[in-house]
Design a protein around this motif. Sequence first.
Motif, PDB file in Angstrom:
ATOM      1  N   ARG A 140      62.523  -5.664  18.755  1.00 15.45           N
ATOM      2  CA  ARG A 140      63.516  -4.865  18.167  1.00 15.45           C
ATOM      3  C   ARG A 140      63.830  -3.620  18.994  1.00 15.45           C
ATOM      4  NH1 ARG A 140      62.352  -1.192  14.036  1.00 15.45           N
ATOM      5  NH2 ARG A 140      60.448  -1.842  13.848  1.00 15.45           N
ATOM      6  N   VAL A 141      64.951  -3.537  19.256  1.00 13.72           N
ATOM      7  CA  VAL A 141      65.601  -2.420  19.785  1.00 13.72           C
ATOM      8  C   VAL A 141      66.129  -1.322  18.750  1.00 13.72           C
ATOM      9  CG1 VAL A 141      67.261  -1.095  21.619  1.00 13.72           C
ATOM     10  CG2 VAL A 141      66.056  -3.478  21.938  1.00 13.72           C
ATOM     11  N   ASP A 142      65.537  -0.317  18.539  1.00 13.74           N
ATOM     12  CA  ASP A 142      65.709   0.700  17.440  1.00 13.74           C
ATOM     13  C   ASP A 142      66.483   1.952  17.869  1.00 13.74           C
ATOM     14  OD1 ASP A 142      65.791   1.808  14.951  1.00 13.74           O
ATOM     15  OD2 ASP A 142      63.653   2.387  14.845  1.00 13.74           O
ATOM     16  N   THR A 143      67.736   2.154  17.786  1.00 14.59           N
ATOM     17  CA  THR A 143      68.612   3.327  17.950  1.00 14.59           C
ATOM     18  C   THR A 143      68.093   4.043  19.275  1.00 14.59           C
ATOM     19  OG1 THR A 143      67.994   3.746  15.305  1.00 14.59           O
ATOM     20  CG2 THR A 143      69.293   5.349  16.690  1.00 14.59           C
ATOM     21  N   VAL A 144      68.231   3.140  20.275  1.00 12.20           N
ATOM     22  CA  VAL A 144      67.785   3.717  21.694  1.00 12.20           C
ATOM     23  C   VAL A 144      68.977   4.347  22.280  1.00 12.20           C
ATOM     24  CG1 VAL A 144      67.440   2.773  24.019  1.00 12.20           C
ATOM     25  CG2 VAL A 144      65.899   1.820  22.190  1.00 12.20           C
ATOM     26  N   ARG A 145      68.646   5.329  22.942  1.00 12.24           N
ATOM     27  CA  ARG A 145      69.622   6.315  23.834  1.00 12.24           C
ATOM     28  C   ARG A 145      69.030   6.295  25.173  1.00 12.24           C
ATOM     29  NH1 ARG A 145      73.846   9.420  23.050  1.00 12.24           N
ATOM     30  NH2 ARG A 145      74.224  11.160  24.422  1.00 12.24           N
ATOM     31  N   LYS A 146      69.851   6.191  26.033  1.00 15.31           N
ATOM     32  CA  LYS A 146      69.105   6.512  27.601  1.00 15.31           C
ATOM     33  C   LYS A 146      70.498   7.105  28.180  1.00 15.31           C
ATOM     34  CE  LYS A 146      66.947   5.978  31.280  1.00 15.31           C
ATOM     35  NZ  LYS A 146      65.579   6.808  31.339  1.00 15.31           N
ATOM     36  N   VAL A 183      71.678   2.317  20.578  1.00 13.56           N
ATOM     37  CA  VAL A 183      71.918   0.928  20.630  1.00 13.56           C
ATOM     38  C   VAL A 183      70.379   0.256  19.765  1.00 13.56           C
ATOM     39  CG1 VAL A 183      71.677  -1.386  21.810  1.00 13.56           C
ATOM     40  CG2 VAL A 183      73.101   0.606  22.690  1.00 13.56           C
ATOM     41  N   SER A 184      70.818  -0.544  18.707  1.00 13.21           N
ATOM     42  CA  SER A 184      69.824  -1.223  17.924  1.00 13.21           C
ATOM     43  C   SER A 184      70.093  -2.868  17.849  1.00 13.21           C
ATOM     44  CB  SER A 184      69.994  -0.769  16.495  1.00 13.21           C
ATOM     45  OG  SER A 184      69.407   0.331  16.409  1.00 13.21           O
ATOM     46  N   GLY A 195      64.544   6.942  20.698  1.00 15.67           N
ATOM     47  CA  GLY A 195      64.554   5.501  20.196  1.00 15.67           C
ATOM     48  C   GLY A 195      63.448   4.837  20.445  1.00 15.67           C
ATOM     49  N   ARG A 196      63.162   3.519  20.059  1.00 13.32           N
ATOM     50  CA  ARG A 196      61.776   2.926  20.385  1.00 13.32           C
ATOM     51  C   ARG A 196      62.224   1.425  20.300  1.00 13.32           C
ATOM     52  NH1 ARG A 196      57.787   4.332  15.452  1.00 13.32           N
ATOM     53  NH2 ARG A 196      59.632   3.774  14.218  1.00 13.32           N
ATOM     54  N   ILE A 197      61.307   0.735  21.238  1.00 13.71           N
ATOM     55  CA  ILE A 197      61.315  -0.563  21.300  1.00 13.71           C
ATOM     56  C   ILE A 197      59.985  -1.449  21.022  1.00 13.71           C
ATOM     57  CG2 ILE A 197      61.528  -2.458  23.116  1.00 13.71           C
ATOM     58  CD1 ILE A 197      63.485  -0.484  24.690  1.00 13.71           C
ATOM     59  N   VAL A 227      77.842  -8.388  23.206  1.00 10.86           N
ATOM     60  CA  VAL A 227      79.019  -8.242  23.918  1.00 10.86           C
ATOM     61  C   VAL A 227      78.800  -6.464  24.093  1.00 10.86           C
ATOM     62  CG1 VAL A 227      81.284  -8.077  24.193  1.00 10.86           C
ATOM     63  CG2 VAL A 227      80.291 -10.009  23.326  1.00 10.86           C
ATOM     64  N   MET A 228      78.937  -6.101  25.169  1.00  7.55           N
ATOM     65  CA  MET A 228      78.803  -4.543  25.203  1.00  7.55           C
ATOM     66  C   MET A 228      79.762  -4.037  26.032  1.00  7.55           C
ATOM     67  SD  MET A 228      74.620  -4.176  26.112  1.00  7.55           S
ATOM     68  CE  MET A 228      74.624  -2.449  25.872  1.00  7.55           C
ATOM     69  N   SER A 229      80.405  -2.748  25.478  1.00  3.91           N
ATOM     70  CA  SER A 229      81.087  -1.872  26.364  1.00  3.91           C
ATOM     71  C   SER A 229      80.925  -0.472  26.091  1.00  3.91           C
ATOM     72  CB  SER A 229      82.544  -2.213  25.629  1.00  3.91           C
ATOM     73  OG  SER A 229      83.595  -1.476  26.271  1.00  3.91           O
ATOM     74  N   GLN A 230      80.908   0.114  27.315  1.00  7.63           N
ATOM     75  CA  GLN A 230      80.469   1.747  27.447  1.00  7.63           C
ATOM     76  C   GLN A 230      79.412   2.199  26.396  1.00  7.63           C
ATOM     77  OE1 GLN A 230      84.329   3.109  25.805  1.00  7.63           O
ATOM     78  NE2 GLN A 230      85.306   3.182  27.822  1.00  7.63           N
ATOM     79  N   GLY A 231      78.232   1.488  26.695  1.00  9.81           N
ATOM     80  CA  GLY A 231      77.054   1.900  26.365  1.00  9.81           C
ATOM     81  C   GLY A 231      76.870   1.539  24.880  1.00  9.81           C
ATOM     82  N   LYS A 232      77.739   0.610  24.112  1.00  4.48           N
ATOM     83  CA  LYS A 232      77.428   0.464  22.816  1.00  4.48           C
ATOM     84  C   LYS A 232      77.597  -1.009  22.602  1.00  4.48           C
ATOM     85  CE  LYS A 232      79.286   4.540  20.818  1.00  4.48           C
ATOM     86  NZ  LYS A 232      80.283   5.255  19.995  1.00  4.48           N
ATOM     87  N   ILE A 233      76.999  -1.748  21.622  1.00  4.42           N
ATOM     88  CA  ILE A 233      77.124  -2.972  21.119  1.00  4.42           C
ATOM     89  C   ILE A 233      78.524  -3.260  20.559  1.00  4.42           C
ATOM     90  CG2 ILE A 233      76.332  -4.995  20.092  1.00  4.42           C
ATOM     91  CD1 ILE A 233      73.489  -3.935  20.696  1.00  4.42           C
ATOM     92  N   GLU A 234      79.470  -3.919  20.878  1.00  7.71           N
ATOM     93  CA  GLU A 234      80.720  -4.162  20.309  1.00  7.71           C
ATOM     94  C   GLU A 234      80.537  -5.483  19.240  1.00  7.71           C
ATOM     95  OE1 GLU A 234      83.934  -3.228  20.357  1.00  7.71           O
ATOM     96  OE2 GLU A 234      83.688  -1.713  22.172  1.00  7.71           O
ATOM     97  N   GLN A 235      79.749  -6.456  19.403  1.00  5.53           N
ATOM     98  CA  GLN A 235      79.478  -7.729  18.563  1.00  5.53           C
ATOM     99  C   GLN A 235      78.328  -8.422  19.021  1.00  5.53           C
ATOM    100  OE1 GLN A 235      83.160 -10.074  17.906  1.00  5.53           O
ATOM    101  NE2 GLN A 235      81.879 -11.579  16.490  1.00  5.53           N
TER     102      GLN A 235
END
Length: 345
Positions: free
Chosen positions: A4-10, A21-22, A57-59, A209-217
Amino acid sequence: MDIRVDTVRKEFSHYPALNDVSLDIRSSELIALLGPSGSGKTTLLRLIAGLEMPTAGRIFFGDEDASSKTVQERNVGFVFQAYALFRNMTVLDNISFGLKVRPRSTRPPKAEIRRRAMELLDLVQLSGLEKRFPQQLSGGQRQRVALARALAIEPRVLLLDEPFGALDAQVRKELRKWLREIHDRTGHTTVFVTHDQEEALELADRLVVMSQGKIEQVGTPDDVYDRPNSPFVFSFIGESSSMPVTVENHELWVGGRAIGLPAPNDAVGEANLFFRPHDVELVEDGAALAGVVAASRRVGGTRRVELEIGGNPNRVEIDLPFDHPAGEKTRIAFRPKRWRVFPQA
């Protein structure tokens, strides 16, 4: 092993490579992180591996917070695009390496290490090559050795970063099928990064599917291909054509004419119509899109034509049967069979 990836920022030097990203990855799932260069997919994989630490965020591995744990503590198997094999070691020694360097308290006996390595050689279909060195193997064989080495440590999670990127097209195709078979036999939770959409669609249980550091779908290959939720996903996954339309009275209009397609109930005003070139039907009469052939080329067993449609600044592409008589300046009328409409930004 669930992840589980919980609201991760890098961030790298205050540049956000990942933005909150979650993601939930199910146990025994084979999941693909897919996107263009710079989308954040490799950064996310390295965070899961423990090769990078999140800015925020946490993993979680199962119920355990693994955010600050090392690669060794997470017990992950990692396969790189460039193989990363030890050139001065035989195939057998490469596969055995992760077990031989374990602390004495958890290191198996030599006979057990050899037995496990030989079993993995058989699993990756390289029996009889255990005495060879990496430089004596083909690229496809080296990648099989790299996977066997990752599996030798009995990882909780298997991570692959563009595993077939350095191989030619035919070898890639063969290894995709083989990797899926290996996954189904071993049942490891597997995450792999690719920019190759065909590879992702063929291999994965689900795509991210990812774009510009975010998950699109996130969804199954069928969900993402057939029901893309944004213009980016529609354009990135598979081939697509798009054109501006106007939504009036629950219909789509181009150049002041209805084109025979109903609009979504919540759509209104200026929008963009997206459809797949292969997913159209030719029509003889009635409301439709119509254009003049500007160029054509062969695509497998079909003819891909570019159409100029009045008022549309960009050409659209559709597929015709290869023996269709259409030539340059031929007028063709068609309707998409499946499509999506997105409001103009």
